[in-house]
Design a protein around this motif. Structure first.
Motif, PDB file in Angstrom:
ATOM      1  N   ASP A 222      55.306  42.989  22.235  1.00  0.00           N
ATOM      2  CA  ASP A 222      54.137  42.539  22.872  1.00  0.00           C
ATOM      3  C   ASP A 222      53.594  40.952  21.875  1.00  0.00           C
ATOM      4  N   ASP A 242      55.655  42.636  29.481  1.00  0.00           N
ATOM      5  CA  ASP A 242      54.560  41.706  30.520  1.00  0.00           C
ATOM      6  C   ASP A 242      53.323  41.478  29.792  1.00  0.00           C
ATOM      7  N   PHE A 243      52.956  40.060  29.670  1.00  0.00           N
ATOM      8  CA  PHE A 243      51.615  39.857  29.286  1.00  0.00           C
ATOM      9  C   PHE A 243      51.888  39.617  27.970  1.00  0.00           C
ATOM     10  N   ARG A 245      52.499  37.851  23.921  1.00  0.00           N
ATOM     11  CA  ARG A 245      51.943  36.551  23.388  1.00  0.00           C
ATOM     12  C   ARG A 245      53.282  36.051  22.393  1.00  0.00           C
ATOM     13  N   ARG A 273      57.307  37.328  33.062  1.00  0.00           N
ATOM     14  CA  ARG A 273      56.763  38.458  32.372  1.00  0.00           C
ATOM     15  C   ARG A 273      55.327  38.117  32.131  1.00  0.00           C
ATOM     16  N   ARG A 274      54.923  36.824  32.635  1.00  0.00           N
ATOM     17  CA  ARG A 274      53.484  36.297  32.617  1.00  0.00           C
ATOM     18  C   ARG A 274      53.043  36.227  30.907  1.00  0.00           C
ATOM     19  N   LEU A 275      53.831  35.419  30.090  1.00  0.00           N
ATOM     20  CA  LEU A 275      53.748  35.529  28.879  1.00  0.00           C
ATOM     21  C   LEU A 275      52.705  34.201  28.637  1.00  0.00           C
ATOM     22  N   ARG A 276      52.296  34.442  27.317  1.00  0.00           N
ATOM     23  CA  ARG A 276      51.490  33.120  26.839  1.00  0.00           C
ATOM     24  C   ARG A 276      52.391  32.697  25.460  1.00  0.00           C
TER      25      ARG A 276
END
Ligand SMILES: NC(=O)c1ccc[n+]([C@@H]2O[C@H](COP(=O)([O-])OP(=O)(O)OC[C@H]3O[C@@H](n4cnc5c(N)ncnc54)[C@H](OP(=O)(O)O)[C@@H]3O)[C@@H](O)[C@H]2O)c1
Length: 342
Positions: A222, A242-243, A245, A273-276
């Motif tokens: 995560d 997913d999501f 950081r 994975r739509r990461l930041r």
């Protein structure tokens, strides 16, 4: 008081590994005794070492101006006031600031380029530069503000036995996260398990890093707090939830490269994975330092935070001590002691 001021000046900008050959030891006159109002003369007692120093010697745009050739190397330190024109900092006061690689410096709490501030009460030079120093503030704000971990989430930390990484791993644990720590060598991994109470530790020097991350994080990572970059970042990118950081704190594996290594081949995972991914510099958080120090002090008082200080000795050993960060010889915060408080 000594009559001369020994200094290590930056002699050449390194290509490849930084070393003593890039610095020159000189003896200069002591800074002027006629201090301007507000100024203090500070005797350096202890120096702190940061991987970022490798970047400060390069003539490239960055968040701080490059150290000029022929000037003392920039470094944080703790010292003692030996002459004072500042009633708030009388002779004998222990102060910290950018004291640089020199035995004496002139500081002024109101000057942006040479600020010095008193040590928190009850704190000695080692603690001020280690558990209450900039690496711990980096860990605190980088993890909590940038990474925003939630209890129960999996936090992966690289460089986890170091000054920054070990505090990140423990703050994540104290916030109810599952922590997976990456470090080099049996001794550092054992320290993370036993002293820092981290359950899952990966020795990247002996194990297949990507495979071990995958096995240790079956639901994905995560929050990845990265101090290392390069293939370590790639291995984490392959295993994000997913999501997730990714906190880009540093990339020490490439600091001494003559030519930059190619970027991660799997950056597209940030999309799928739509990461930041976010970088940060601790300097931006200094106005909030008291918040971190209060939290760190409470954990220290409760016996919840372990840390190590790797204290080298001797003014002549300063440049060689910096190298210890880049071959992993440092065990915890890298420091060098020059003198004891009087
Ligand atoms: N963004 C900010 O504001 C900020 C502030 C402070 C620090 N940082 C960054 O945080 C990181 C850690 O700094 P620190 O002061 O806490 O130092 P540290 O972790 O105490 O010491 C550096 C460690 O990096 C590891 N290392 C060195 N070369 C490596 C390589 N080629 N590959 C993998 N690991 C390597 C070694 O650990 P092993 O023995 O485990 O390999 C070494 O002990 C650095 O990247 C630094 O630039 C960023």
């Amino acid at each position: 008081m000594d009559k001369v001021n020994r200094q290590w000046l930056l002699k050449a900008r390194p290509r490849g590994m930084i070393g003593p050959e890039h610095f020159e030891l000189v003896e200069s006159a002591l800074p002027r005794p006629d201090l301007a109002a507000g100024q203090v003369l500070v005797k350096t007692l202890m120096l702190g070492f940061d991987p970022a120093m490798r970047g400060w010697v390069m003539d490239e745009p960055s968040y701080l101006p490059p150290v000029p050739l022929g000037e003392p190397m920039r470094a944080s330190g703790v010292g003692q006031v030996v002459a004072s024109s500042n009633p708030t900092l009388p002779v004998g006061t222990l102060v910290q600031g950018l004291l640089n690689w020199q035995e004496y410096s002139v500081g002024d709490p109101n000057q942006p380029l040479a600020p010095v501030r008193p040590l928190p009460p009850g704190t000695g030079p080692g603690m001020a530069l280690s558990i209450f120093g900039s690496t711990s503030l980096t860990a605190y704000f980088g993890l909590l503000d940038v990474g925003q971990p939630r209890p129960g989430e999996t936090v992966l930390v690289s460089g986890a036995a170091g000054a920054t990484g070990s505090v990140v791993a423990q703050i994540a644990r104290l916030n109810g996260c599952r922590v997976v720590a990456i470090a080099g060598g049996t001794e550092k991994c054992q320290w993370l398990r036993e002293a820092c109470k981290i359950d899952t530790v990966i020795d990247y020097k002996r194990e297949d890093l990507a495979a071990r991350i995958a096995a240790s994080c079956p639901r994905g990572v995560d929050v990845f707090f990265d101090n290392v970059g390069g293939t370590t970042l790639e291995a984490a990118l392959a295993n994000m939830a997913d999501f997730g950081r990714i906190v880009l704190c540093g990339a020490i594996s490439g600091y001494n490269d003559e030519t930059p290594a190619p970027g991660p081949h799997n950056l597209m995972n940030v999309v799928t994975r739509r990461l930041r991914m976010q970088g940060f510099i601790v300097i931006d958080y200094l106005p909030r330092a008291a918040e971190a120090i209060t939290a760190l002090a409470a954990w220290v008082a409760a016996g919840e935070l372990a840390w190590r200080e790797d204290v080298q000795q001797g003014f002549e050993n300063i440049p060689a001590t910096l190298q210890r960060l880049f071959d992993g010889r440092n065990q915890g915060k890298q420091l060098l002691r020059l003198a004891d408080p009087e």
